[in-house]
Design an enzyme around this catalytic site. Structure first.
Site, PDB file in Angstrom:
ATOM      1  N   HIS A  20       0.822  -1.211   0.000  1.00  0.00           N
ATOM      2  CA  HIS A  20       0.000   0.000   0.000  1.00  0.00           C
ATOM      3  C   HIS A  20       0.859   1.266   0.000  1.00  0.00           C
ATOM      4  CE1 HIS A  20      -4.184   0.816  -0.089  1.00  0.00           C
ATOM      5  NE2 HIS A  20      -4.418   1.026   1.186  1.00  0.00           N
ATOM      6  N   ASN A  68      -6.988   6.393   3.878  1.00  0.00           N
ATOM      7  CA  ASN A  68      -8.380   6.781   3.633  1.00  0.00           C
ATOM      8  C   ASN A  68      -8.691   8.215   4.047  1.00  0.00           C
ATOM      9  OD1 ASN A  68      -8.274   6.300   6.358  1.00  0.00           O
ATOM     10  ND2 ASN A  68     -10.087   4.989   6.429  1.00  0.00           N
ATOM     11  N   ASP A  93      -0.918   2.503  -5.377  1.00  0.00           N
ATOM     12  CA  ASP A  93      -0.942   1.078  -5.666  1.00  0.00           C
ATOM     13  C   ASP A  93      -2.213   0.737  -6.432  1.00  0.00           C
ATOM     14  OD1 ASP A  93      -2.238   1.777  -3.120  1.00  0.00           O
ATOM     15  OD2 ASP A  93      -2.636  -0.360  -2.901  1.00  0.00           O
ATOM     16  N   ASN A 114      -9.407   3.747  -1.435  1.00  0.00           N
ATOM     17  CA  ASN A 114      -9.863   4.736  -0.456  1.00  0.00           C
ATOM     18  C   ASN A 114      -9.051   6.024  -0.465  1.00  0.00           C
ATOM     19  OD1 ASN A 114     -12.022   3.213   0.467  1.00  0.00           O
ATOM     20  ND2 ASN A 114     -10.747   2.121   1.951  1.00  0.00           N
TER      21      ASN A 114
END
Length: 188
Positions: A20, A68, A93, A114
């Site tokens: 991530h 997020n 990503d 997100n």
């Protein structure tokens, strides 16, 4: 005109090597190319490096909040540095691309990401440049959440390191020759 290049990821050492956080890895590479180090910009809850990249004025940014909640920092950075969304490049990503793949594009949806969703909501548009870094899909029954928060396997590390370099090259290309030529050179 200044460019804002944002690498998406999660802050903290426990997330540093995860899939991530590839956006952070690319901005680390770009900071090294600029000869700069990230420092805190409290007004934006972000870490930044500013200077010249490929002869262009650039600010590299990464949120100090979780993925997020990236939009608040991106919005604050755009305002602080007076950058229009057409000079924003977001590196993230991408599950829908296999490891080793890279795609550059303008706009589009968030596709369940997100970080992108938060940015779109905070700045009021999805019309910004994106460098999509392929990480592939989770194997077997592994959840997406667990997959993106795990490091690359040892067998994937070399490929991921190569794509970090290529993604940094793609960012510089977007800034200097534009989207169409960058897509021709890097989208595969």
């Amino acid at each position: 005109m200044t460019w804002l290049v944002v690498g998406l990821g999660n802050p903290g050492s426990s997330y540093a090597a995860t899939r991530h956080n590839v956006g952070y890895h690319v901005t680390d590479e770009l900071a090294a190319r600029m000869g700069g180090r990230f420092s805190s910009l409290k007004a934006a809850r972000a870490d930044v490096v500013s200077g010249l990249l490929s002869g262009q004025r650039a600010v590299l940014g990464r949120s100090r909040s979780y993925m997020n909640e990236s939009g608040g920092a991106v919005s604050a950075l755009l305002k602080y540095y007076d950058v229009a969304p057409d000079h924003l490049v977001v590196i993230h990503d991408e599950l829908d691309l296999p490891l080793g793949s890279l795609r550059c594009k303008l706009g589009g949806g968030d596709n369940g990401h997100n970080g992108l969703k938060s940015i779109r909501q905070s700045i009021g548009t999805g019309d910004f440049l994106r460098v999509r870094f392929g990480i592939g899909r989770p194997p077997g029954q592994q959840t997406v959440h667990d997959f993106v928060l795990k490091p690359f396997a040892r067998t994937e590390r070399t490929e991921a390191d190569i794509v970090v370099q290529e993604a940094a090259d793609a960012v510089e290309s977007l800034m200097t020759v534009g989207l169409e030529k960058t897509q021709s050179a890097f989208n595969r």
